[in-house]
Design a protein around this motif. Sequence first.
Motif, short mmCIF file in Angstrom:
data_model
loop_
_atom_site.label_atom_id
_atom_site.label_comp_id
_atom_site.label_asym_id
_atom_site.label_seq_id
_atom_site.Cartn_x
_atom_site.Cartn_y
_atom_site.Cartn_z
N TYR A 115 -49.97 32.25 -8.50
CA TYR A 115 -51.20 32.97 -8.81
C TYR A 115 -51.00 32.51 -10.39
CZ TYR A 115 -51.18 35.49 -4.53
OH TYR A 115 -51.40 35.66 -3.20
N ALA A 116 -52.35 32.81 -10.97
CA ALA A 116 -52.55 32.59 -12.39
C ALA A 116 -51.81 33.97 -12.88
CB ALA A 116 -54.11 32.67 -12.78
N SER A 117 -51.25 33.97 -14.01
CA SER A 117 -50.48 35.03 -14.40
C SER A 117 -50.45 35.21 -16.00
CB SER A 117 -48.85 35.00 -13.92
OG SER A 117 -48.11 36.00 -14.51
N ASN A 118 -50.06 36.59 -16.52
CA ASN A 118 -49.93 36.82 -17.86
C ASN A 118 -48.72 37.74 -17.60
OD1 ASN A 118 -52.52 35.71 -18.95
ND2 ASN A 118 -53.51 37.22 -17.46
N ILE A 119 -47.94 37.76 -18.83
CA ILE A 119 -46.98 38.60 -18.87
C ILE A 119 -46.80 38.92 -20.21
CG2 ILE A 119 -45.38 37.57 -17.14
CD1 ILE A 119 -43.34 36.38 -19.31
N SER A 120 -46.41 40.37 -20.68
CA SER A 120 -46.58 40.74 -22.00
C SER A 120 -45.35 41.74 -22.33
CB SER A 120 -47.93 41.35 -22.30
OG SER A 120 -48.26 42.35 -21.62
N VAL A 121 -44.94 41.76 -23.36
CA VAL A 121 -43.96 42.82 -23.63
C VAL A 121 -44.71 44.10 -24.20
CG1 VAL A 121 -41.93 43.43 -24.97
CG2 VAL A 121 -42.16 41.19 -24.25
N SER A 122 -44.41 45.17 -23.59
CA SER A 122 -45.03 46.34 -23.99
C SER A 122 -44.49 47.43 -24.58
CB SER A 122 -46.09 46.94 -22.79
OG SER A 122 -45.20 47.01 -21.73
N GLY A 123 -43.25 47.16 -24.82
CA GLY A 123 -42.21 47.87 -25.38
C GLY A 123 -40.82 47.34 -25.45
N PRO A 124 -39.90 47.86 -26.00
CA PRO A 124 -38.54 47.55 -26.05
C PRO A 124 -37.81 47.18 -24.75
CG PRO A 124 -38.62 49.52 -26.94
CD PRO A 124 -40.11 49.32 -26.64
N GLY A 125 -38.48 47.96 -23.93
CA GLY A 125 -37.72 47.88 -22.40
C GLY A 125 -38.69 47.50 -21.37
N THR A 126 -39.95 47.17 -21.72
CA THR A 126 -40.84 46.95 -20.68
C THR A 126 -41.57 45.46 -20.70
OG1 THR A 126 -41.36 49.48 -20.86
CG2 THR A 126 -43.13 48.20 -19.53
N LEU A 127 -41.82 44.86 -19.64
CA LEU A 127 -42.32 43.69 -19.43
C LEU A 127 -43.52 43.92 -18.45
CD1 LEU A 127 -42.27 40.66 -20.32
CD2 LEU A 127 -41.00 40.44 -18.03
N LYS A 128 -44.82 43.59 -18.86
CA LYS A 128 -46.04 43.80 -18.12
C LYS A 128 -46.20 42.64 -17.17
CE LYS A 128 -50.39 45.59 -17.39
NZ LYS A 128 -51.71 46.02 -18.06
N VAL A 129 -46.05 42.29 -15.96
CA VAL A 129 -46.36 41.30 -15.32
C VAL A 129 -47.58 41.31 -14.47
CG1 VAL A 129 -45.08 39.66 -13.57
CG2 VAL A 129 -43.99 40.78 -15.15
N GLU A 130 -48.38 40.33 -14.36
CA GLU A 130 -49.72 40.46 -13.89
C GLU A 130 -49.95 39.06 -13.18
OE1 GLU A 130 -53.03 43.00 -16.54
OE2 GLU A 130 -52.79 40.79 -17.12
N GLY A 131 -50.57 39.09 -11.89
CA GLY A 131 -50.82 37.90 -11.09
C GLY A 131 -52.44 38.07 -10.82
N CYS A 132 -53.15 37.11 -10.81
CA CYS A 132 -54.60 37.04 -10.82
C CYS A 132 -55.24 36.38 -9.74
CB CYS A 132 -55.16 36.73 -12.34
SG CYS A 132 -54.74 37.79 -13.56
N VAL A 133 -56.12 36.71 -9.15
CA VAL A 133 -57.18 35.64 -8.28
C VAL A 133 -58.49 36.02 -8.96
CG1 VAL A 133 -58.09 35.36 -6.00
CG2 VAL A 133 -55.71 36.27 -6.29
N GLY A 134 -58.89 34.82 -9.49
CA GLY A 134 -60.20 34.82 -10.20
C GLY A 134 -59.99 35.75 -11.29
N SER A 135 -61.07 36.71 -11.54
CA SER A 135 -60.99 37.96 -12.42
C SER A 135 -60.13 39.12 -11.95
CB SER A 135 -62.31 38.23 -12.89
OG SER A 135 -63.11 38.73 -11.80
N LEU A 136 -59.76 39.08 -10.63
CA LEU A 136 -59.18 40.23 -10.11
C LEU A 136 -57.57 40.07 -10.55
CD1 LEU A 136 -60.90 40.83 -6.96
CD2 LEU A 136 -61.41 42.11 -9.10
N CYS A 137 -57.11 41.05 -11.41
CA CYS A 137 -55.66 40.96 -11.59
C CYS A 137 -54.95 42.34 -11.14
CB CYS A 137 -55.41 41.06 -13.09
SG CYS A 137 -56.01 39.35 -13.65
N GLY A 138 -53.56 42.25 -10.61
CA GLY A 138 -52.74 43.45 -10.06
C GLY A 138 -51.45 43.10 -11.08
N GLY A 139 -50.80 44.11 -11.29
CA GLY A 139 -49.72 43.90 -11.96
C GLY A 139 -48.62 45.08 -11.89
N GLU A 140 -47.32 45.04 -12.45
CA GLU A 140 -46.47 45.90 -12.52
C GLU A 140 -45.66 45.81 -13.76
OE1 GLU A 140 -44.28 44.68 -8.60
OE2 GLU A 140 -42.87 43.97 -9.84
N GLU A 141 -44.75 46.86 -13.91
CA GLU A 141 -43.90 46.82 -15.15
C GLU A 141 -42.61 46.67 -14.66
OE1 GLU A 141 -44.86 50.29 -17.50
OE2 GLU A 141 -46.80 49.29 -18.14
#
Length: 147
Positions: A115-141
């Motif tokens: 899947y298309a994906s974005n990851i971002s560091v949202s804090g010193p101990g948290t990585l937000k991981v997203e997977g997307c199908v078209g414009s719909l994205c779901g993720g977890e931390e």
Amino acid sequence: MTRRFRIVAAALAALTTAPLAMAQSAGSPEGIWLTQAGDAKVRVGRCGAGICGVVVWLKEPIDPQTGKPQVDDKNPNPALARRPIIGLSLFSGMRPSGPNRWSGQIYNADDGKTYASNISVSGPGTLKVEGCVGSLCGGEEWSRSSR
């Protein structure tokens, strides 16, 4: 050198070194991360100009049905369906796409799809991981792990 030229030169220098600075900053995704479900750990590190993520630990490394190490059995490609989950590369083409943010693709071993994906560091101990199908994205931390 005029003041305006110095400001423009400094801005250009910052733009050309931004990817390197992001990778070396406190917001770096490098390290070992525990998935939100707590069932796997992924080592994230530099990979050329981007980053890679490889499974390094599983809560249940042995398949209870076969008694053998977990494999990528949801992969539709029979040649890939036998590869071990530990050592499996999850991220591909992850390149800086903003401050503490990378975009590329992520492989989901739960369904054998990429899947298309974005990851971002949202804090010193948290990585937000997203997977997307078209414009719909779901993720977890994911949480940073010491090992």
